[in-house]
Enzyme design. Structure first.
Site, PDB file in Angstrom:
ATOM      1  N   HIS A  54      20.102 -42.423-114.424  1.00  0.00           N
ATOM      2  CA  HIS A  54      21.169 -42.777-114.954  1.00  0.00           C
ATOM      3  C   HIS A  54      21.384 -44.421-114.694  1.00  0.00           C
ATOM      4  O   HIS A  54      22.736 -44.922-114.457  1.00  0.00           O
ATOM      5  CB  HIS A  54      22.326 -41.964-114.418  1.00  0.00           C
ATOM      6  CG  HIS A  54      22.338 -40.538-114.588  1.00  0.00           C
ATOM      7  ND1 HIS A  54      22.668 -39.953-115.810  1.00  0.00           N
ATOM      8  CD2 HIS A  54      21.710 -39.612-113.931  1.00  0.00           C
ATOM      9  CE1 HIS A  54      22.662 -38.908-115.906  1.00  0.00           C
ATOM     10  NE2 HIS A  54      22.088 -38.307-114.766  1.00  0.00           N
ATOM     11  N   ASN A 127      26.385 -33.704-117.941  1.00  0.00           N
ATOM     12  CA  ASN A 127      25.802 -34.633-118.959  1.00  0.00           C
ATOM     13  C   ASN A 127      26.331 -34.020-120.398  1.00  0.00           C
ATOM     14  O   ASN A 127      27.189 -33.464-120.412  1.00  0.00           O
ATOM     15  CB  ASN A 127      24.109 -33.878-119.125  1.00  0.00           C
ATOM     16  CG  ASN A 127      23.251 -34.533-117.872  1.00  0.00           C
ATOM     17  OD1 ASN A 127      23.383 -35.648-117.608  1.00  0.00           O
ATOM     18  ND2 ASN A 127      22.505 -33.741-117.289  1.00  0.00           N
TER      19      ASN A 127
END
Length: 488
Positions: A54, A127
């Protein structure tokens, strides 16, 4: 109006910021030029370690507004009144690539949300897909190693990606999501967000419920084909960042509607799927979506590094009325996320403005943590640094944030064989059969495009077996497409 004076870090005025001090005209630089040395040394230290996953992210501030009464299920203060608003910060991200990667790539997207509640910060880390590739945290480092750059070639390798998936049949469901039409969102505004994990809510009476979060985009879901994604990534690597920034700047504030699925705790033991398996969903026919509220983003950060790069989210930041479930991946992340931030940002990262609580004790946590890099001694001389003490320091409440986890008579455990449909492939097949013919064709083409590049036949065969197990037509079409590409 007086002119602002440029200073050194110690506050002394800078006489010359255009020329270094030298020993005479054209002479060597002088070590005594403190401003030069300080400026170069600080520049060398401007970057911090990027996130292992990320890394490439964008973010914005906003608010969450309750629209429906959920007090029957949770005692969380920020959810206790219809119309109540709570300030938020949302960070979007890609998963696999580095900080300099492109936005418009086929990859899951992080959807990490911080609620600045009156009872402390609540972090919901999810997510844009409701499932994930693995269900046990012990496999996470290996999974990420397989998806990131190969240590020899220095680039992502189809051999590594598909070899891991070949040995992880539980990944078939998420692979079907990733390779389908939603694998490349058109923008961060045009995708859904999910808590993905199962969490626990507890109401005022102490009754426990398991929940899943679904943030449905109010802009509508829009995605890019593989060809459109490649073209956009080549034109503007920062396409999603650009879109989010410009939309908010012109007052087109993106929003999502939060729905939850709610499962009474007693249902978990004999549900046909393991409800704590991150590779599984709960079908909406079993547990329908119930609306909770609306998330709106309306303010861009003033400094991307200070606020987006240094934003720290940890799924163990709960508030009263919300807690964890026996989800093994969630349990692993309760440790891993916070530990990553202590490494990247230091033990006092919660003192940074973007991470600090805003509605508690005048905007600061109240505990006995001490020292470490960048310690601020926020409480001055009147703070004893131990507990319990006799000086009216902060004390424990004795009230747990959520109900104890008790499944099948065991605290924090779950026996998967009780779940009649608990295999790796059933839900992947269900997802495939829900797709239109056109969506299925694109899914098959996307999978074949990657799998056909794998050099080992046994790895290809293992992956094909997963798709056959999910659905006979799914497997047959993928196998034929891979064979056609390899024969070209």
């Amino acid at each position: 109006m007086s002119k602002r004076v440029l200073t050194t870090e110690s506050g002394a005025p800078v006489a010359d910021n255009q020329n270094s001090a030298t020993a005479g005209v054209g002479g060597p630089l002088l070590l005594q030029d403190q401003h030069l040395l300080e400026k170069l040394a600080r520049f060398n230290r401007e970057r911090i370690p990027e996130r292992v996953v990320h890394a490439r992210g964008s973010g914005a501030y906003g608010y969450f507004e309750v629209t429906d009464d959920v007090t029957a299920y949770t005692s969380a203060d920020f959810l206790n009144t219809v119309g109540k608003r709570t300030e938020t910060f949302l960070r979007f991200s890609t998963v696999a690539d580095s900080l300099g990667g492109a936005d418009a790539v086929r990859d899951p997207r992080g959807f990490a949300l911080k609620f600045y509640t009156e009872e402390g910060n609540y972090d919901l880390v999810g997510n844009n897909t409701p499932v994930f590739f693995i269900k046990d945290p012990i496999k996470f480092p290996d999974f990420i190693h397989s998806q990131k750059r190969d240590p020899f070639t220095g680039k992502q390798e189809p051999d590594n990606v598909w070899d891991f998936w070949a040995h992880a049949p539980e990944a078939t469901h998420q692979v079907t999501w990733l390779m389908g039409d939603r694998g490349i969102p058109a923008s961060y505004r045009h995708m859904n967000g999910y808590g993905s994990h199962t969490y626990q809510w507890t109401n005022e009476a102490g009754e426990a419920f398991f929940v899943k979060y679904h943030f449905k985009t109010n802009q509508g879901v829009r995605s890019l084909s593989a060809e459109q994604g490649a073209e956009l990534a080549g034109k503007d690597a920062n396409s999603h960042q650009t879109d989010l920034l410009q939309a908010i700047e012109r007052g087109v504030n993106p929003s999502w509607t939060l729905h939850v699925q709610i499962m009474p705790a007693a249902d978990a033991a004999d549900y046909r799927f393991n409800p704590f398996d991150l590779t599984k969903v709960w079908p909406h026919s079993d547990y329908p979506l119930q609306r909770v509220g609306r998330l709106v983003l309306d303010r861009n950060p003033d400094n991307v590094f200070a606020e987006v790069e240094q934003a720290a989210f940890s799924p163990n930041n709960f508030v009263p009325g919300i807690g964890p479930s026996p989800d093994k991946m969630l349990q692993g992340r309760l440790f891993a996320y916070a530990d990553a931030h202590r490494y990247r940002l230091g033990v006092n990262h919660t003192l940074l403005a973007v991470n600090a609580p805003k509605a508690v004790n005048g905007g600061k946590a109240d505990n006995y943590g001490r020292d470490g890099l960048m310690a601020s001694n926020a409480y001055g001389r009147d703070r004893k640094n131990y507990e319990p003490n006799s000086y009216d320091g902060p004390a424990e409440t004795g009230q747990p944030l959520s109900a104890p986890l008790a499944i099948n008579g065991h605290t924090g455990t779950h026996e998967a064989p009780l779940h009649t449909k608990d295999d790796h492939f059933f839900q992947a097949g269900e997802l495939y059969r829900l797709m239109s013919a056109e969506e299925q064709a694109r899914l098959v083409a996307n999978i074949a495009g990657g799998l056909s590049q794998v050099t080992r036949d046994d790895v290809i065969e293992k992956n094909l077996a997963h798709f056959h197990a999910a659905d006979a037509d799914y497997g047959k079409r993928v196998e034929e497409a891979v064979r056609a590409l390899r024969e070209d």
